[in-house]
Design an enzyme around this catalytic site. Structure first.
Site, short mmCIF file in Angstrom:
data_model
loop_
_atom_site.label_atom_id
_atom_site.label_comp_id
_atom_site.label_asym_id
_atom_site.label_seq_id
_atom_site.Cartn_x
_atom_site.Cartn_y
_atom_site.Cartn_z
N CYS A 183 9.27 11.15 -76.62
CA CYS A 183 9.83 10.33 -75.72
C CYS A 183 10.68 9.06 -76.42
CB CYS A 183 9.07 10.01 -74.90
SG CYS A 183 9.81 8.29 -73.53
N LYS A 203 4.01 14.82 -65.03
CA LYS A 203 4.63 13.67 -65.73
C LYS A 203 3.50 13.31 -66.87
CE LYS A 203 5.30 9.98 -63.54
NZ LYS A 203 6.48 9.41 -63.95
N VAL A 222 14.71 20.78 -75.75
CA VAL A 222 14.79 19.42 -76.41
C VAL A 222 14.29 18.63 -75.27
CG1 VAL A 222 16.03 19.99 -78.16
CG2 VAL A 222 17.12 19.08 -76.15
N ASN A 223 13.84 17.16 -75.79
CA ASN A 223 13.84 15.89 -74.96
C ASN A 223 14.98 15.42 -74.90
OD1 ASN A 223 12.46 13.84 -73.28
ND2 ASN A 223 10.83 13.97 -74.35
N LYS A 252 6.26 19.22 -77.58
CA LYS A 252 7.74 19.02 -77.14
C LYS A 252 8.38 18.09 -78.01
CE LYS A 252 10.04 17.47 -73.03
NZ LYS A 252 9.90 16.99 -71.82
N ASN A 288 1.49 17.19 -69.50
CA ASN A 288 2.15 16.59 -70.68
C ASN A 288 1.48 15.46 -70.86
OD1 ASN A 288 4.21 14.42 -71.59
ND2 ASN A 288 5.21 16.32 -71.61
N SER A 303 8.57 18.24 -67.22
CA SER A 303 7.74 16.99 -67.19
C SER A 303 8.73 15.82 -67.01
CB SER A 303 7.10 16.71 -68.39
OG SER A 303 6.56 15.74 -68.31
#
Length: 284
Positions: A138, A52, A199-200, A173, A107, A28
């Site tokens: 995020c 996205k 991982v983000n 996520k 996402n 994403s």
């Protein structure tokens, strides 16, 4: 995975009721809504793609500058700019549906628990979506995102409510910006997640020595790319040993060997992100 015939290995993986033709998924935020890459990547060859981050209403994201290349990666502070779930369903999803056997994962992002639930309910009405990836990680928004992913109580409540609202498998996520990734993975599992992805990006920053100002308008940003791979690999290992649900690994993957390393660490599949910026056909 098993050999289906001599010289032709079967790379398919199956989890959460979904069969992926191979374990490589476009991540994403780095692959648009999927259709933007259609003229350079054979979408049908990928294991799948993640859109996205989609919110209930369109979002303009953060002000520029919001991208900066580092020595071994990239800083981004896009701020989840997107066209909104309704526009995605009406404009982008039909184009993806015309493709054969493309696994689409949406996402999902929100500022509040109600935002997340409303976005999922909108997407529930559409065909051609395989699963949802709940973005609780995020680092580039002041509300939502990482505030859910770094608080075990908020995470548990959000995952449980979104699982109840969802008609599809729910992937959570996770953020690396926590004290214990294993603990957060376990919380997501117990709250009803069908799988987790990690991982983000890592919270980071860069400063311009000449201007003495941050290189990103939002001051801090998310670090991705090869620089984070060793840490991401360790976190995938920790999470995979803490849960029984599937783990999707990501973080600095650029080669087939990287994919194998993440799967040896316990991942059932992987996502490639930043690599698509310097090599648009990296996933394929």
């Amino acid at each position: 995975m098993a050999n289906s015939s001599p010289g032709k290995p079967d790379l398919s993986v199956r989890f959460s009721g979904i069969t992926f033709k191979n374990p490589v998924i476009a991540a994403s935020g780095t692959f648009g809504y999927g259709i933007e890459y259609d003229d350079i990547v054979s979408l049908e060859k990928l294991g799948g793609l993640v859109t996205k981050g989609l919110s209930r209403e369109p979002m303009t994201g953060n002000p520029p500058p919001r991208l900066f290349e580092t020595a071994a990666g990239m800083l981004n502070s896009i701020g989840l700019q997107n066209i909104g779930a309704r526009a995605f369903i009406e404009e982008n999803l039909p184009q993806l549906q015309r493709k054969k056997n493309v696994i689409v994962i949406c996402n999902v992002f929100g500022f509040t628990r109600e935002d997340y639930e409303a976005t999922i309910r909108l997407l529930n009405q559409a065909e051609g979506i395989a699963a949802y990836e709940l973005n609780v990680s995020c680092p580039n928004t002041k509300h939502g995102g990482i505030s859910f992913g770094s608080d075990r109580v908020l995470l548990e409540e959000l995952v449980a409510s979104c699982k109840a609202a969802s008609r599809r498998p729910l992937i959570v996520k996770l953020s690396p910006n926590v004290t214990s990734i294993a603990q957060m993975a376990h919380v997501a599992q117990e709250a009803g997640a069908d799988a987790i992805s990690l991982v983000n990006t890592f919270l980071a920053m860069a400063i311009d020595a000449d201007t003495r100002r941050p290189r990103i308008a939002n001051v801090t940003a998310g670090l991705s790319g090869p620089a984070i791979k060793p840490i991401a690999l360790r976190m995938v290992y920790d999470a995979a040993h803490a849960v029984k649900i599937p783990v999707i690994g990501m973080g600095g993957i650029t080669t087939a060997v990287d994919v194998i390393e993440f799967m040896l660490a316990g991942a059932s599949a992987v996502q490639m992100g930043t690599a698509s910026y310097f090599d648009p056909v990296a996933t394929e």
